[in-house]
Design a protein around this motif. Structure first.
Motif, PDB file in Angstrom:
ATOM      1  N   PHE A 326       0.831  -1.196   0.000  1.00  0.00           N
ATOM      2  CA  PHE A 326       0.000   0.000   0.000  1.00  0.00           C
ATOM      3  C   PHE A 326       0.863   1.242   0.000  1.00  0.00           C
ATOM      4  CE2 PHE A 326       0.605  -1.348   4.372  1.00  0.00           C
ATOM      5  CZ  PHE A 326       0.904  -0.184   5.062  1.00  0.00           C
ATOM      6  N   SER A 327       0.251   2.314  -0.441  1.00  0.00           N
ATOM      7  CA  SER A 327       0.907   3.615  -0.457  1.00  0.00           C
ATOM      8  C   SER A 327      -0.133   4.644  -0.053  1.00  0.00           C
ATOM      9  CB  SER A 327       1.450   3.924  -1.854  1.00  0.00           C
ATOM     10  OG  SER A 327       2.084   5.182  -1.866  1.00  0.00           O
ATOM     11  N   ILE A 328       0.081   5.288   1.092  1.00  0.00           N
ATOM     12  CA  ILE A 328      -0.888   6.275   1.581  1.00  0.00           C
ATOM     13  C   ILE A 328      -0.161   7.536   2.024  1.00  0.00           C
ATOM     14  CG2 ILE A 328      -2.528   4.520   2.350  1.00  0.00           C
ATOM     15  CD1 ILE A 328      -1.589   5.110   5.235  1.00  0.00           C
ATOM     16  N   SER A 329      -0.926   8.597   2.183  1.00  0.00           N
ATOM     17  CA  SER A 329      -0.374   9.826   2.745  1.00  0.00           C
ATOM     18  C   SER A 329      -1.425  10.457   3.640  1.00  0.00           C
ATOM     19  CB  SER A 329       0.041  10.807   1.635  1.00  0.00           C
ATOM     20  OG  SER A 329      -1.078  11.211   0.882  1.00  0.00           O
ATOM     21  N   GLY A 330      -0.959  11.272   4.561  1.00  0.00           N
ATOM     22  CA  GLY A 330      -1.879  11.976   5.450  1.00  0.00           C
ATOM     23  C   GLY A 330      -1.493  13.440   5.547  1.00  0.00           C
ATOM     24  N   MET A 376       3.953  10.520   4.197  1.00  0.00           N
ATOM     25  CA  MET A 376       3.651   9.551   3.143  1.00  0.00           C
ATOM     26  C   MET A 376       4.231   8.197   3.532  1.00  0.00           C
ATOM     27  SD  MET A 376       4.635  12.076  -0.019  1.00  0.00           S
ATOM     28  CE  MET A 376       3.981  11.019  -1.305  1.00  0.00           C
ATOM     29  N   LEU A 377       3.529   7.145   3.166  1.00  0.00           N
ATOM     30  CA  LEU A 377       3.934   5.790   3.503  1.00  0.00           C
ATOM     31  C   LEU A 377       3.853   4.893   2.276  1.00  0.00           C
ATOM     32  CD1 LEU A 377       4.486   3.449   5.527  1.00  0.00           C
ATOM     33  CD2 LEU A 377       2.031   3.327   5.873  1.00  0.00           C
ATOM     34  N   ASN A 378       4.920   4.126   2.049  1.00  0.00           N
ATOM     35  CA  ASN A 378       4.956   3.207   0.918  1.00  0.00           C
ATOM     36  C   ASN A 378       5.504   1.874   1.413  1.00  0.00           C
ATOM     37  OD1 ASN A 378       5.078   2.037  -1.592  1.00  0.00           O
ATOM     38  ND2 ASN A 378       6.989   3.035  -2.173  1.00  0.00           N
ATOM     39  N   VAL A 379       4.689   0.841   1.362  1.00  0.00           N
ATOM     40  CA  VAL A 379       5.114  -0.484   1.817  1.00  0.00           C
ATOM     41  C   VAL A 379       5.011  -1.467   0.662  1.00  0.00           C
ATOM     42  CG1 VAL A 379       4.509  -2.439   3.299  1.00  0.00           C
ATOM     43  CG2 VAL A 379       4.493  -0.129   4.230  1.00  0.00           C
TER      44      VAL A 379
END
Length: 438
Positions: A326-330, A376-379
């Motif tokens: 997943f790849s999310i941002s806040g 931002m997060l990228n796993v």
């Protein structure tokens, strides 16, 4: 003749977390950074020789930083029901602590107490010395892990920052200070955005838009973290599976799989699985999977003492692990949130920031300013650098389950990323829908 700006402070935090990029990027030590405007030189930005790590003042910060991290999460979660959450609490703490260097009287007390410090137990000087040590230890780059966290101030060119403030933000917080022409809004935006883009290796672009020409100062905080799983996932096992957002909604995700040894624990009281996935280097991600309908129950007790308890019960045992890519941002309005932890004067005309500038209006903050934090997060499996990596593990260990359980992160879960050496919470996240990015 240029009008003197009202001292409204725009406060900007940019956080980035990226796992397993394909190429190593250099750390940036050039203090001028190609940003247009005057750079205010000062003492060593790393605090070397000022506060030796052997004193370990940073240890006194650990409990307060953790308390603030989980308090901030709960405030965000209360407003972002059933939404993805991701932020860097240490970047927010460091930025507000740095701002405290220019605060006085009640404003100073509100900032430090809002950051969860007990000023009867920890003196103001110890807080800044502790952050100096902490930032020095966190800022590292080697073949295993890259972590870069820092601050920059862009100050209106007609204002005169106090030399003591300039010296302190550099020596304690590794901060860079630039003179900026905010009357030229587009030029100021480009200057700040270029800086952020460079510091986050091109991952955060055009974060600043529509700057008020009367802006007096913008504070930028950035954090860049790149690491590889200690035990990478093989892309050959990744396949499409259902992720159940709620009882009525499911989405197709790329689900990674690996059978192997991980520190894990099932908390029967809270009905949730804990799986700690280590990175190469000194960081680890704690994945928290509540049973269906138990998310709020777990969020209520997401506290420093709960995480400490979990870590004591984690055992290295073999499991079948399924985790989505997943790849999310806040993005968060920090200004509104910190008022709820007691920083009530900071963004009002009552704020006393007279320790920042010689300007007669320098102690006043107007409520029209804004505060933004973006993370931002990228796993994923680990990118191309993990191709061909083989990890051998012992086939059986004492304490193993008779039959390795299958822990499938196919419903909303929580994530806490820790720096193991300093016990610092680097990031906190809640993944409700892996396909939603922001």
């Amino acid at each position: 003749m240029k009008m003197k700006p009202t001292f409204s402070l725009c406060f900007l935090l940019a956080g980035l977390y990226a796992v397993a990029q394909c190429h190593q990027h250099p750390r940036y030590h050039n203090k001028h950074d190609n940003s247009k405007g005057t750079y205010y030189p000062g003492r060593s930005s790393h605090g070397e020789g000022i506060y030796p790590v052997k004193n370990k003042t940073f240890v006194k910060l650990v409990p307060s930083n953790a308390d603030f991290a989980f308090s901030f999460y709960k405030l965000v979660a209360s407003e972002a029901t059933d939404e993805n959450i991701f932020f860097s609490p240490i970047s927010i703490s460091a930025s507000f602590a740095m701002l405290a260097l220019g605060a006085k009287s009640a404003t100073l007390m509100q900032i430090l107490e809002g950051l969860a410090f007990n000023l009867k137990k920890t003196q103001e000087q110890e807080i800044h010395e502790g952050f100096c040590q902490l930032l020095h230890m966190l800022n590292r780059s080697d073949s295993e892990l890259q972590l870069s966290l820092g601050n920059a101030l862009f100050i209106e060119e007609t204002l005169k920052p106090l030399q003591k403030f300039l010296d302190d933000v550099k020596s304690f917080y590794e901060a860079e200070v630039f003179s900026t022409d905010f009357n030229n809004s587009s030029g100021a935006e480009n200057q700040i955005n270029n800086y952020i883009e460079e510091k986050t290796n091109g991952k955060i672009v055009k974060l600043v838009e529509n700057l008020d020409p009367l802006t007096a100062m913008v504070l930028v905080n950035y954090v860049f973290f790149k690491a590889h799983w200690e035990k990478p996932f093989s892309t050959s096992y990744t396949k499409q599976e259902d992720f159940f957002v709620d009882r009525k909604t499911s989405v197709k995700v790329d689900m990674m799989y690996r059978k192997g040894y991980y520190r894990n624990y099932f908390d029967e009281e809270l009905s949730c699985w804990l799986v700690q996935i280590p990175y190469n280097g000194n960081a680890a991600a704690l994945f928290i999977l509540p049973d269906e309908g138990k998310m709020k129950q777990v969020e209520v007790v997401l506290l420093k003492r709960t995480v400490s308890k979990w870590e004591k019960f984690l055992q290295d045992r073999k499991i079948h692990l399924h985790i989505p890519k997943f790849s999310i941002s806040g993005t968060y309005d920090v200004k509104r949130i910190v008022k709820q932890v007691g920083m009530i004067d900071l963004f009002t005309e009552q704020a006393d920031l007279s320790g920042i500038t010689e300007d007669e209006e320098g102690g006043r903050l107007l409520s029209s300013c804004w505060v933004i934090h973006r993370a931002m997060l990228n796993v994923h499996e680990n990118g191309t650098e993990a191709v061909g990596v083989t990890v051998k593990e012992v086939t059986w260990r004492s304490g193993d389950f008779p039959h390795p359980p299958r822990v499938r992160f196919n419903r909303p879960f929580l994530l806490v990323i820790l720096d193991k050496y300093t016990r610092t919470v680097l990031f906190i996240g809640k993944i409700v829908n892996p396909l939603k990015n922001d």
